[in-house]
Design a protein around this motif. Structure first.
Motif, PDB file in Angstrom:
ATOM      1  N   TRP A 188       0.817  -1.207   0.000  1.00 22.91           N
ATOM      2  CA  TRP A 188       0.000   0.000   0.000  1.00 22.91           C
ATOM      3  C   TRP A 188       0.852   1.260   0.000  1.00 22.91           C
ATOM      4  O   TRP A 188       1.885   1.327   0.661  1.00 22.91           O
ATOM      5  CB  TRP A 188      -0.938   0.003   1.205  1.00 22.91           C
ATOM      6  N   LYS A 189       0.386   2.258  -0.746  1.00 22.33           N
ATOM      7  CA  LYS A 189       1.025   3.564  -0.771  1.00 22.33           C
ATOM      8  C   LYS A 189       0.026   4.589  -0.219  1.00 22.33           C
ATOM      9  O   LYS A 189      -0.965   4.232   0.390  1.00 22.33           O
ATOM     10  CB  LYS A 189       1.463   3.902  -2.190  1.00 22.33           C
ATOM     11  N   THR A 190       0.261   5.835  -0.460  1.00 22.58           N
ATOM     12  CA  THR A 190      -0.619   6.864   0.104  1.00 22.58           C
ATOM     13  C   THR A 190      -1.916   7.027  -0.680  1.00 22.58           C
ATOM     14  O   THR A 190      -2.854   7.664  -0.195  1.00 22.58           O
ATOM     15  CB  THR A 190       0.111   8.209   0.165  1.00 22.58           C
TER      16      THR A 190
END
Length: 345
Positions: free
Chosen positions: A261-263
């Motif tokens: 997951w990223k932002t």
């Protein structure tokens, strides 16, 4: 007295004859397939036998355009229902399929605009493309034997609640696009593939949970939905980033134990969903006949506090839904015996 015997004979002969005459059929290898309907409509119960032959299938288009048909019951001897078998039966309101039916062909009930009740029995393994497209279904139970939901299978219906069982491997393209009244969607763990636009334009959805079994989340899967809260139980999908194309106001939540997951994902912000009941601080336990505890986590995440009295066969009861506005919340209620708590999304 001489006339009583032949009159009785004529009566017994005449009763089944109009019923059988409603159906055109073909017999192959001792098995009968209904290929056409010539009756006047109304409530039709398809027999298991016609002229001594077992009815085992309904051929493509057999009942299509039977505008006066209002209900139909299909016996379990019918294993297969062919393509568009009941298409455009615009007066049909109820369809009951008995256990034994295993396959619903493409377009089976398409454009049956009045169809508001349909029973799909255990044993059905596949729902064909557009099988209930353009009907008035408000609720449907998909049995745990179904492995495939065809393209546009439930497009343009009045469905308000749907549970996809874990037996389903693939939800095909556009299966529920659009379903503008769908407010409750449950996808069980086991579903592996969600096709292109499968749930697009389901604008009434407020929250969904994507189980960890989903390995393929295709492009536009939930496009134009603007679902406020999306909870992922597994790792970040790697195959496509347009699943939530066109959605606004959507926040995606993930578990801290997952990866990738990223932002942001599909242009939506991504937030860790990590609420925790604090058992080691001074607020945990009984105070003034109230049992309470602190909950902490990422500020702004939505949570639901639930309770049950039996962990062997738990029946969780929602107690309170809230947002951890400042990253913490103190929950309390009157002290009760044998009460267990959990936090869910």
């Amino acid at each position: 007295m001489r006339w009583k015997v032949p009159c009785l004979f004529l009566l017994l002969w005449a009763v089944p004859h109009p019923v059988q005459a409603q159906f055109n059929y073909l017999v192959n290898g001792g098995l009968l397939s209904i290929i056409g309907y010539t009756g006047t409509g109304g409530n039709v119960v398809i027999p298991t036998n016609i002229d001594g032959y077992t009815v085992t299938s309904i051929a493509p288009f057999a009942f299509s355009n039977s505008f006066n048909l209002t209900s139909v019951e299909i016996p379990g001897s019918v294993g297969s229902i062919g393509e568009a078998a009941f298409a455009n039966c615009q007066g049909l309101t109820n369809a009951t399929l008995d256990p034994g039916v295993t396959n619903l062909g493409d377009y089976t009930f398409i454009s049956c605009y009045s169809l508001s009740n349909a029973t799909i029995p255990d044993g059905v393994t596949s729902l064909g493309a557009s099988v209930f497209n353009s009907t008035s279904l408000t609720n449907v139970i998909i049995p745990a034997t179904v492995t495939n939901i065809g393209a546009n299978a439930f497009s343009d219906t009045l469905l308000t609640s749907v549970t996809i069982p874990g037996s389903v491997i693939t939800i095909q393209n556009g299966a529920f696009d659009p379903s503008p009244f769908l407010t409750n969607l449950t996808i069980a763990n086991g579903v592996a593939n969600i096709g292109i636009g499968a749930f697009a334009s389901c604008t009434a959805l407020r929250s969904i949970t994507i189980p960890p079994s989903v390995a393929n989340l295709a492009q536009y899967a939930f496009a134009l939905d603007s679902i406020p809260s999306v909870f992922f139980q597994g790792n970040c999908p790697t195959n496509d980033g347009t699943a939530f194309y066109g959605d606004t106001g959507t926040t995606i939540y993930y578990l801290p134990t997952t990866s990738g997951w990223k932002t942001s994902f599909s242009s939506s912000p991504v937030v860790a969903w990590n609420p925790s009941i604090q058992t080691g601080d001074g607020n945990f336990g009984v105070q003034n006949n109230q049992f309470g505890f602190d909950i902490t986590g990422t500020p702004g995440i939505p949570i639901q506090i639930e309770a049950c009295t039996n962990l062997v066969n738990p029946s969780w009861i929602p107690l309170q839904s809230l947002t951890l506005t400042n990253g913490s919340y103190y929950f309390s209620e009157p002290q009760q015996l044998s009460r267990f708590y959990r936090i869910s999304s």
